[in-house]
Structure formats: C-alpha cells, structure tokens
Enzyme design. Structure first.
Site, short mmCIF file in Angstrom:
data_model
loop_
_atom_site.label_atom_id
_atom_site.label_comp_id
_atom_site.label_asym_id
_atom_site.label_seq_id
_atom_site.Cartn_x
_atom_site.Cartn_y
_atom_site.Cartn_z
N THR A 133 -20.52 17.71 23.26
CA THR A 133 -19.69 17.38 22.10
C THR A 133 -19.30 15.90 22.10
O THR A 133 -19.22 15.28 23.17
CB THR A 133 -18.42 18.25 22.15
N ASP A 134 -19.00 15.39 20.91
CA ASP A 134 -18.48 14.01 20.83
C ASP A 134 -17.05 13.92 21.37
O ASP A 134 -16.54 12.83 21.61
CB ASP A 134 -18.55 13.49 19.39
N GLU A 135 -16.40 15.09 21.58
CA GLU A 135 -14.99 15.07 22.00
C GLU A 135 -14.82 14.53 23.42
O GLU A 135 -13.72 14.17 23.82
CB GLU A 135 -14.37 16.47 21.86
N TYR A 159 -10.51 21.58 26.79
CA TYR A 159 -11.89 21.83 26.34
C TYR A 159 -12.76 20.60 26.60
O TYR A 159 -13.81 20.68 27.26
CB TYR A 159 -11.91 22.19 24.85
N LYS A 163 -15.96 19.99 29.21
CA LYS A 163 -17.31 19.62 28.76
C LYS A 163 -17.72 18.29 29.41
O LYS A 163 -18.89 18.10 29.78
CB LYS A 163 -17.36 19.49 27.23
P1 NAD Z 1 -19.26 29.51 20.34
O1 NAD Z 1 -17.91 29.60 20.98
O2 NAD Z 1 -19.45 29.96 18.94
O3 NAD Z 1 -20.32 30.33 21.22
C1 NAD Z 1 -20.36 30.26 22.62
C2 NAD Z 1 -21.31 31.34 23.13
O4 NAD Z 1 -21.35 31.25 24.56
C3 NAD Z 1 -20.83 32.75 22.79
O5 NAD Z 1 -21.91 33.54 22.33
C4 NAD Z 1 -20.30 33.30 24.12
O6 NAD Z 1 -20.43 34.70 24.24
C5 NAD Z 1 -21.20 32.55 25.11
N1 NAD Z 1 -20.57 32.44 26.44
C6 NAD Z 1 -19.29 32.04 26.72
N2 NAD Z 1 -19.09 32.08 28.05
C7 NAD Z 1 -20.26 32.47 28.62
C8 NAD Z 1 -20.68 32.68 29.95
N3 NAD Z 1 -19.84 32.50 30.99
N4 NAD Z 1 -21.95 33.07 30.19
C9 NAD Z 1 -22.82 33.27 29.15
N5 NAD Z 1 -22.46 33.11 27.85
C10 NAD Z 1 -21.20 32.70 27.59
O7 NAD Z 1 -19.70 27.98 20.52
P2 NAD Z 1 -20.58 27.06 19.55
O8 NAD Z 1 -19.70 26.48 18.53
O9 NAD Z 1 -21.79 27.79 19.18
O10 NAD Z 1 -20.96 25.88 20.57
C11 NAD Z 1 -22.14 25.95 21.36
C12 NAD Z 1 -22.21 24.71 22.24
O11 NAD Z 1 -22.22 23.54 21.42
C13 NAD Z 1 -21.02 24.57 23.17
O12 NAD Z 1 -21.50 24.09 24.41
C14 NAD Z 1 -20.14 23.53 22.49
O13 NAD Z 1 -19.40 22.80 23.45
C15 NAD Z 1 -21.17 22.66 21.82
N6 NAD Z 1 -20.72 21.98 20.60
C16 NAD Z 1 -20.12 22.68 19.60
C17 NAD Z 1 -19.73 22.03 18.44
C18 NAD Z 1 -19.08 22.77 17.29
O14 NAD Z 1 -18.64 22.13 16.32
N7 NAD Z 1 -19.01 24.09 17.29
C19 NAD Z 1 -19.95 20.65 18.31
C20 NAD Z 1 -20.59 19.97 19.35
C21 NAD Z 1 -20.97 20.65 20.48
P1 TYD Z 2 -11.48 22.71 14.90
O1 TYD Z 2 -12.36 23.38 13.91
O2 TYD Z 2 -10.68 23.57 15.83
O3 TYD Z 2 -12.42 21.71 15.73
P2 TYD Z 2 -12.00 20.51 16.77
O4 TYD Z 2 -10.59 20.65 17.16
O5 TYD Z 2 -12.93 20.79 17.92
O6 TYD Z 2 -12.29 19.25 16.05
O7 TYD Z 2 -10.48 21.76 14.14
C1 TYD Z 2 -10.96 20.74 13.28
C2 TYD Z 2 -9.76 19.94 12.80
O8 TYD Z 2 -8.96 20.80 11.97
C3 TYD Z 2 -8.86 19.49 13.93
O9 TYD Z 2 -8.33 18.20 13.60
C4 TYD Z 2 -7.73 20.50 13.94
C5 TYD Z 2 -7.63 20.93 12.48
N1 TYD Z 2 -7.20 22.32 12.24
C6 TYD Z 2 -6.16 22.59 11.33
O10 TYD Z 2 -5.58 21.66 10.74
N2 TYD Z 2 -5.80 23.87 11.13
C7 TYD Z 2 -6.40 24.90 11.76
O11 TYD Z 2 -5.99 26.09 11.54
C8 TYD Z 2 -7.47 24.64 12.66
C9 TYD Z 2 -8.17 25.75 13.39
C10 TYD Z 2 -7.85 23.31 12.87
#
Ligand code: NAD
Ligand code: TYD
Length: 358
Positions: A133-135, A159, A163
């Site tokens: 993630t960019d975070e 989180y 990561k």
């Molecule tokens: P998500 O939370 O929707 O899904 C995570 C998946 O991992 C789930 O299916 C869960 O069952 C599985 N999981 C969790 N713990 C596990 C374990 N111990 N063993 C096996 N499986 C396990 O997450 P996502 O949004 O799909 O993100 C996927 C990846 O991309 C993550 O690594 C996240 O850090 C990264 N990422 C997400 C975003 C975003 O905006 N969602 C952005 C950048 C990077």
């Molecule tokens: P989120 O989707 O949780 O992603 P991240 O925190 O990883 O960026 O949140 C996106 C942005 O929205 C973040 O600045 C927090 C804000 N947010 C709200 O304002 N209300 C909400 O109920 C949630 C879940 C997030």
C-alpha cells in the site's frame, strides 16, 4: 505453469482471480483463510472452473504452505492476504502483526525454500509479488509532491506499520538471498466485491438504505483512488515485465477529498437509485469524531510503472465509480450475505462511540 495467490477471496484478490480466469488459461491456486473479509461468494461465477483451485488455509501455517508449493509447483506467488482495514487495526492490532508480519515472513520463508530447490530455468523465472500500500510512506501535506519509490517509509497506523514491516522483510529476502521479490505500493482501491467497512462501499450501502453517511473529522482528508481492475492489470504487468528487486508505485492520478468522494457517490445514487424521501442523498452526510492518527493525504507518483512498463489506468473516477455503484445495485444477494452478524457488531463498535460533530 501455475500461479499461487494468497488472499484471493478478499476484495482485490477475488477481482484478480476473476480477471486471471477471464484473460488466461493458466491454472491459479488460491489460498485464503476466509476471515470476515474473505468470501467464496465473490468467486461463485468460477465455482465450476478446474483452472481455479481453492485451498482454505492460513499463511502462518508453514507446513501447509510447503505442501501447497510442493504439490502445485507455481512459477509465481502473488501475496494479497492481509488484514487490511485501518480502523480495525486501531481497535485490535494483534491480527495485523500476526497475518501481515508473521504470515508474510512464513510465506517468504516457505517460498524461498521451494524456490531454492527449483532447476536453474524455473528459479530464474520465478517471481514473488509483495502487494502493498501507499500508506507505508505516511501522510502528505496539501502542497507536498506525491510519494515516489525513493520516499522514506514512515507508517503511522498499526495497519501501515505492519505492511511496512512485511515490505522490509520481502526486500531483505531479495538483498540477502537474491529471492526474486517485486513490491507494489498502491493507492486506495474501489470497485466490485469490496467489503463495506471501507469508505466507498459503506457510503453506497448506507445510502441505498437511507442510513447516515459518517464522514470522519472535517472530511478534508485526501485519498488517491484507483479502480480495482486497473490495479489487477498493473499486477499482471509487473508479474510479466517488472524488474526483480524493484518497487512500483501504482495509483489513479485521482486525488479526492473524502467529502468530494462521498458527494460523488451521492450524485450517482440520486441518479441511479433515487429515494423519494430525500431531495438528495447528500442530506444523509454526517460529520463524526475523527479517526485517531488520521493520515491527512496520500498520493503517489506513478511515473515509474507508466514509463518503464507501459501500464496506465483505464478507468476515470467517474467511469469506475459508476460501474461500482451499478455493481452494488445489481448484487443485493452478495450485500445481504456480507452484512450479517460480524459486520453488524463491527459497525456498532466503530460508529457507536463517535459523536456527531456538525
Ligand atoms: P481484504 O481485507 O478485502 O482481503 C484480505 C483477504 O486475505 C481476505 O480474503 C482474507 O480472508 C485473507 N486473509 C487474511 N488473513 C489471512 C491469513 N492469515 N491467511 C490467509 N488468508 C488471509 O483486502 P484487500 O483490500 O483485498 O487487499 C489485498 C491486499 O492489497 C492487502 O495486502 C492490502 O494491504 C493491499 N492493498 C489494498 C488496498 C485497498 O485499497 N484495499 C490498497 C493498496 C494495497
Ligand atoms: P478507508 O476506506 O478506511 O481507507 P484508508 O483509511 O485505508 O485510506 O478510508 C478512506 C478515507 O475515508 C479515510 O480518510 C477515512 C475516511 N472514512 C470516513 O470518513 N468515514 C468512514 O466511515 C470510513 C470507513 C472512512
């Protein structure tokens, strides 16, 4: 040839698996623990495809990992599995340390051992994609330039810290063992199958029900948004053409304030699912207590992946958000399944204590 994905029943992983099955014939093994965020219902459209092989398991389980690798002999591992929600990491960081740090370590170690026993050609073609993630870079001010691949890691939530630790481990395996890791750091994704704890699906689902739309703090925090299909395409590009040991930032060149994002969702709901009791869904917007340690702004410079690998996002925020709202409107069964018991307790816990501030 086969690839192994972890976390392929989650939001991005499931989109990746579905795209993979649509675009290639290569088998894909999908290992997932099926936590609250994992959902085999997201993969129901490929349930009868022998090309997809699902294994229920935990990435912390070294012996299971070793046996999956021995049996399926993948040419690559794409590591999506993680605990991924910042608010949950604030309430309970334990599982983030366990899965994101210990789990990534166990996966790296099992995969390194497997890779070490491959023949020369298979070993040199092997790839481990660390999906991150960019975070990990921390937060930006309004006028700061976006993060590039040389930006210092400065994570600020449990989180992002977990990561960052995982990324450091993955990179150390490249530097120490020549283990062929490539790291991707992506901005906020949105699209079909996203669990409605994250901003965009929560706003869509609450909006459809006429519930309030809780915006943390003053809503001026900024996120860069990328449609999930574009992220999946970027990962396929990195797998095919990425340089071993490198890092690629991935993003949508689409910075939005949270208020702007929620207003965009409201406008689409007004058009696609009008509510006779409301003039606009904007009436449901409510400002609530801020997230502790809330990062102000994320943005990434995507020049490296665009210039060196030729990847570009194909969806604008308007087109991607329209597809997303339309998907949630068409998939009420999927929604009904995920908003059951555990989800309700999470929503109660996370929002009950937040006072309305405007
Ligand atoms: P998500 O939370 O929707 O899904 C995570 C998946 O991992 C789930 O299916 C869960 O069952 C599985 N999981 C969790 N713990 C596990 C374990 N111990 N063993 C096996 N499986 C396990 O997450 P996502 O949004 O799909 O993100 C996927 C990846 O991309 C993550 O690594 C996240 O850090 C990264 N990422 C997400 C975003 C975003 O905006 N969602 C952005 C950048 C990077
Ligand atoms: P989120 O989707 O949780 O992603 P991240 O925190 O990883 O960026 O949140 C996106 C942005 O929205 C973040 O600045 C927090 C804000 N947010 C709200 O304002 N209300 C909400 O109920 C949630 C879940 C997030």
């Amino acid at each position: 040839m086969t690839i192994l994905v972890t976390g392929g029943a989650g939001f991005i992983g499931a989109n990746f698996v579905l795209d993979w099955i649509r675009s290639t014939d290569e088998p894909i093994v999908n290992m997932d623990k099926l936590t609250y965020a994992g959902n085999l219902g997201s993969l129901s459209s490929i349930a009868d495809k022998a090309q997809h092989h699902f294994v229920h398991g935990d990435i912390c389980d070294s012996s299971l990992l070793a046996s999956i690798l021995r049996e399926h002999t993948p040419r690559a591992v794409i590591h999506f599995a993680a605990e991924s929600h910042v608010d949950r990491s604030i309430h309970g960081p334990d599982s983030f340390v366990q899965t994101n740090i210990v789990g990534t370590f166990r996966l790296l170690e099992a995969t390194r051992r497997y890779w070490g026993e491959l023949g020369d050609d298979d070993r040199s073609g092997f790839r481990f994609i660390q999906v991150s993630t960019d975070e990990v870079y921390g937060a930006l001010g309004l006028e700061d330039p976006p993060f590039d691949e040389m930006s210092r890691y400065s994570p600020s939530s449990p989180y992002s810290a977990s990561k960052a630790a995982a990324d450091h481990l993955a990179r150390s395996y490249f530097h120490t063992y020549d283990f062929p890791v490539i790291t991707t750091n992506c901005s906020n994704n949105y699209g079909p199958y996203q669990f409605p704890e994250k901003l965009i699906p929560l706003m869509i689902i609450n909006g459809l029900r006429g519930d309030s739309l809780p915006i943390y703090g003053d809503g001026k925090n900024v996120r860069d948004w990328l449609y999930v299909g574009d992220h999946c395409q970027a990962i396929q590009t990195v797998l095919a053409k990425g340089e071993v040991g490198a890092t690629y930032n991935i993003g949508g060149r689409c910075e939005m304030s949270n208020v702007g994002t929620v207003e965009a969702v409201c406008s689409l709901l007004d058009e696609m699912s009008p509510n006779a009791e409301l003039t606009s869904h904007r009436e449901l917007m409510s400002f609530v207590d801020d997230r502790p340690g809330h990062d102000f702004r994320y943005a990434v410079d995507t020049g490296k992946i665009e210039g060196s690998l030729g990847w570009h996002p194909t969806e604008s925020f308007d087109s991607g958000l329209r597809k997303t709202v339309s998907w949630y409107l068409d998939n009420s069964d999927w929604i009904a399944e995920v908003v059951s018991g555990e989800y309700r307790s999470w929503i109660d816990m996370n929002y009950r204590s937040r006072a309305s501030i405007k």
